[in-house]
Enzyme design. Structure first.
Site, PDB file in Angstrom:
ATOM      1  N   ASN A  77     -69.992 -23.580  19.988  1.00  0.00           N
ATOM      2  CA  ASN A  77     -69.971 -23.369  18.533  1.00  0.00           C
ATOM      3  C   ASN A  77     -69.229 -24.499  17.810  1.00  0.00           C
ATOM      4  O   ASN A  77     -68.903 -24.378  16.642  1.00  0.00           O
ATOM      5  CB  ASN A  77     -69.332 -22.006  18.195  1.00  0.00           C
ATOM      6  CG  ASN A  77     -67.876 -21.925  18.624  1.00  0.00           C
ATOM      7  OD1 ASN A  77     -67.334 -22.866  19.215  1.00  0.00           O
ATOM      8  ND2 ASN A  77     -67.229 -20.806  18.333  1.00  0.00           N
ATOM      9  N   GLU A 125     -61.272 -22.493  16.253  1.00  0.00           N
ATOM     10  CA  GLU A 125     -62.607 -21.933  16.069  1.00  0.00           C
ATOM     11  C   GLU A 125     -63.179 -22.377  14.717  1.00  0.00           C
ATOM     12  O   GLU A 125     -62.439 -22.903  13.874  1.00  0.00           O
ATOM     13  CB  GLU A 125     -62.528 -20.398  16.130  1.00  0.00           C
ATOM     14  CG  GLU A 125     -62.128 -19.852  17.503  1.00  0.00           C
ATOM     15  CD  GLU A 125     -63.287 -19.860  18.517  1.00  0.00           C
ATOM     16  OE1 GLU A 125     -64.263 -20.609  18.337  1.00  0.00           O
ATOM     17  OE2 GLU A 125     -63.194 -19.099  19.498  1.00  0.00           O
ATOM     18  N   HIS A 152     -66.209 -25.653  18.623  1.00  0.00           N
ATOM     19  CA  HIS A 152     -64.746 -25.541  18.593  1.00  0.00           C
ATOM     20  C   HIS A 152     -64.085 -26.663  19.377  1.00  0.00           C
ATOM     21  O   HIS A 152     -64.672 -27.250  20.291  1.00  0.00           O
ATOM     22  CB  HIS A 152     -64.256 -24.143  19.016  1.00  0.00           C
ATOM     23  CG  HIS A 152     -64.269 -23.844  20.476  1.00  0.00           C
ATOM     24  ND1 HIS A 152     -64.651 -22.615  20.980  1.00  0.00           N
ATOM     25  CD2 HIS A 152     -63.934 -24.580  21.564  1.00  0.00           C
ATOM     26  CE1 HIS A 152     -64.541 -22.633  22.292  1.00  0.00           C
ATOM     27  NE2 HIS A 152     -64.109 -23.815  22.677  1.00  0.00           N
ATOM     28  N   ASP A 205     -54.244 -25.848  24.729  1.00  0.00           N
ATOM     29  CA  ASP A 205     -54.326 -24.429  24.397  1.00  0.00           C
ATOM     30  C   ASP A 205     -54.008 -23.558  25.619  1.00  0.00           C
ATOM     31  O   ASP A 205     -53.912 -24.062  26.738  1.00  0.00           O
ATOM     32  CB  ASP A 205     -55.725 -24.076  23.833  1.00  0.00           C
ATOM     33  CG  ASP A 205     -56.878 -24.688  24.628  1.00  0.00           C
ATOM     34  OD1 ASP A 205     -56.660 -25.076  25.789  1.00  0.00           O
ATOM     35  OD2 ASP A 205     -57.995 -24.758  24.101  1.00  0.00           O
TER      36      ASP A 205
HETATM   37  C1  GLP Z   1     -62.694 -23.729  26.040  1.00  0.00           C
HETATM   38  C2  GLP Z   1     -61.348 -24.403  25.786  1.00  0.00           C
HETATM   39  C3  GLP Z   1     -61.512 -25.807  25.302  1.00  0.00           C
HETATM   40  C4  GLP Z   1     -62.638 -26.428  26.066  1.00  0.00           C
HETATM   41  C5  GLP Z   1     -63.922 -25.807  25.619  1.00  0.00           C
HETATM   42  C6  GLP Z   1     -65.125 -26.189  26.471  1.00  0.00           C
HETATM   43  O1  GLP Z   1     -62.804 -22.455  25.538  1.00  0.00           O
HETATM   44  N1  GLP Z   1     -60.469 -23.751  24.905  1.00  0.00           N
HETATM   45  O2  GLP Z   1     -60.284 -26.506  25.419  1.00  0.00           O
HETATM   46  O3  GLP Z   1     -62.670 -27.816  25.814  1.00  0.00           O
HETATM   47  O4  GLP Z   1     -63.811 -24.408  25.505  1.00  0.00           O
HETATM   48  O5  GLP Z   1     -65.066 -25.610  27.737  1.00  0.00           O
HETATM   49  P1  GLP Z   1     -65.996 -26.056  28.939  1.00  0.00           P
HETATM   50  O6  GLP Z   1     -65.569 -27.441  29.282  1.00  0.00           O
HETATM   51  O7  GLP Z   1     -65.723 -25.084  30.045  1.00  0.00           O
HETATM   52  O8  GLP Z   1     -67.389 -26.011  28.434  1.00  0.00           O
END
Ligand code: GLP
Length: 263
Positions: free
Chosen positions: A137, A144, A139, A67
């Site tokens: 959440n 989402e 995702h 992403d």
């Molecule tokens: C982000 C990214 C994801 C990531 C997730 C967790 O918003 N879009 O690809 O895996 O949320 O992030 P983190 O590892 O900083 O908790």
């Protein structure tokens, strides 16, 4: 699904890096889908260590991303493009021609751009190992809640909770509202999934994703359908799981269950 609960977060990083390293040794042209976020940073550091200490060779490996924030140029320090260069590409012998990251400033119209990224993944032979984090959440990438399990690469409107979680990273600047993300259907086609989660703030999402019902309300629950998914957790992220006794057995037999890496 193989759930591995490591004693510490660092052990989780090293376990993930070692599985990836074994997969690269088995297949020097492995195609890896990279995840951004705080969770995999230690995995990338461990991969860099393996590159330095054991000459793990990345020259044939191809890289894709999950992403990106829309509107951010790759030169922005907040972009995932910059993140991957900072934490991984700058320190290994990746071939720049093998780095295929989603851009926050797509050329032409968005729909054609998303199709072209899907086509690229397909034409290069598909993703062998997809690294994944998880949002609080539930995702996955920027899919989402209420994303279809069959969704493809597309534009995503970020939820209020996701933007709030991301706000410390953006300091004073506004968190983008929009992102581009590969779909849950795209992720499902990877030959292996490697999901990571650490810390107690991930415990509820992990319990729902790993043991809860399959539901679009928890996009990460889609990984239950994958035939080759590995989930690496620290004890805090595993805190709300009910079937730990099975996972702990699996963890201690990891070398037997995955003797040659992931894919
Ligand atoms: C982000 C990214 C994801 C990531 C997730 C967790 O918003 N879009 O690809 O895996 O949320 O992030 P983190 O590892 O900083 O908790």
């Amino acid at each position: 699904m193989l759930v591995v609960i490591t004693e510490t977060i660092e052990q989780g990083h090293r376990t993930a890096a070692s599985l990836l390293g074994q997969s690269i040794k088995k297949n020097p042209t492995l195609r890896i889908g990279l995840a951004a976020g705080n969770t995999p940073i230690g995995v990338y550091q461990s991969l860099v260590d393996l590159h330095r200490s054991t000459h793990l060779d990345f020259s044939g490996v191809e890289f894709f991303s999950l992403d990106e924030f829309l509107g951010l140029p790759s030169t922005s320090s907040k972009s995932y493009d910059a993140f991957f260069h900072q934490h991984l590409f700058r320190h290994i012998n990746a071939d720049p021609a093998h780095i295929h990251l989603l851009t926050g400033e797509p050329p032409g119209d968005m729909v054609s751009y998303c199709h072209s990224y899907e086509r690229l993944i397909h034409d290069r032979g598909g993703i062998d190992v997809q690294l994944l984090g998880i949002g609080i959440n539930g995702h996955l990438a920027f899919n989402e809640p209420m994303s279809s399990f069959r969704s493809r690469t597309r534009v995503s409107l970020l939820s209020a909770e996701t933007r709030e979680t991301l706000s410390p990273t953006f300091n004073e600047t506004a968190v983008p509202e929009w992102a581009v993300t590969i779909g849950l259907g795209t992720i499902a086609e990877a030959r292996a999934l490697l999901m990571l989660a650490f810390g107690k703030e991930k415990a509820k999402a992990i319990a729902k994703a790993v043991e809860g019902p399959l539901t679009a309300a928890i996009p990460a629950s889609s990984i239950q359908l994958h035939p080759n998914a590995v989930v690496i957790l620290d004890p805090e992220a595993a805190g709300d799981l009910k079937f730990k006794k099975y996972y702990q057995q699996q963890s201690s037999h990891l070398a037997m269950l995955l003797p040659r890496g992931l894919a």
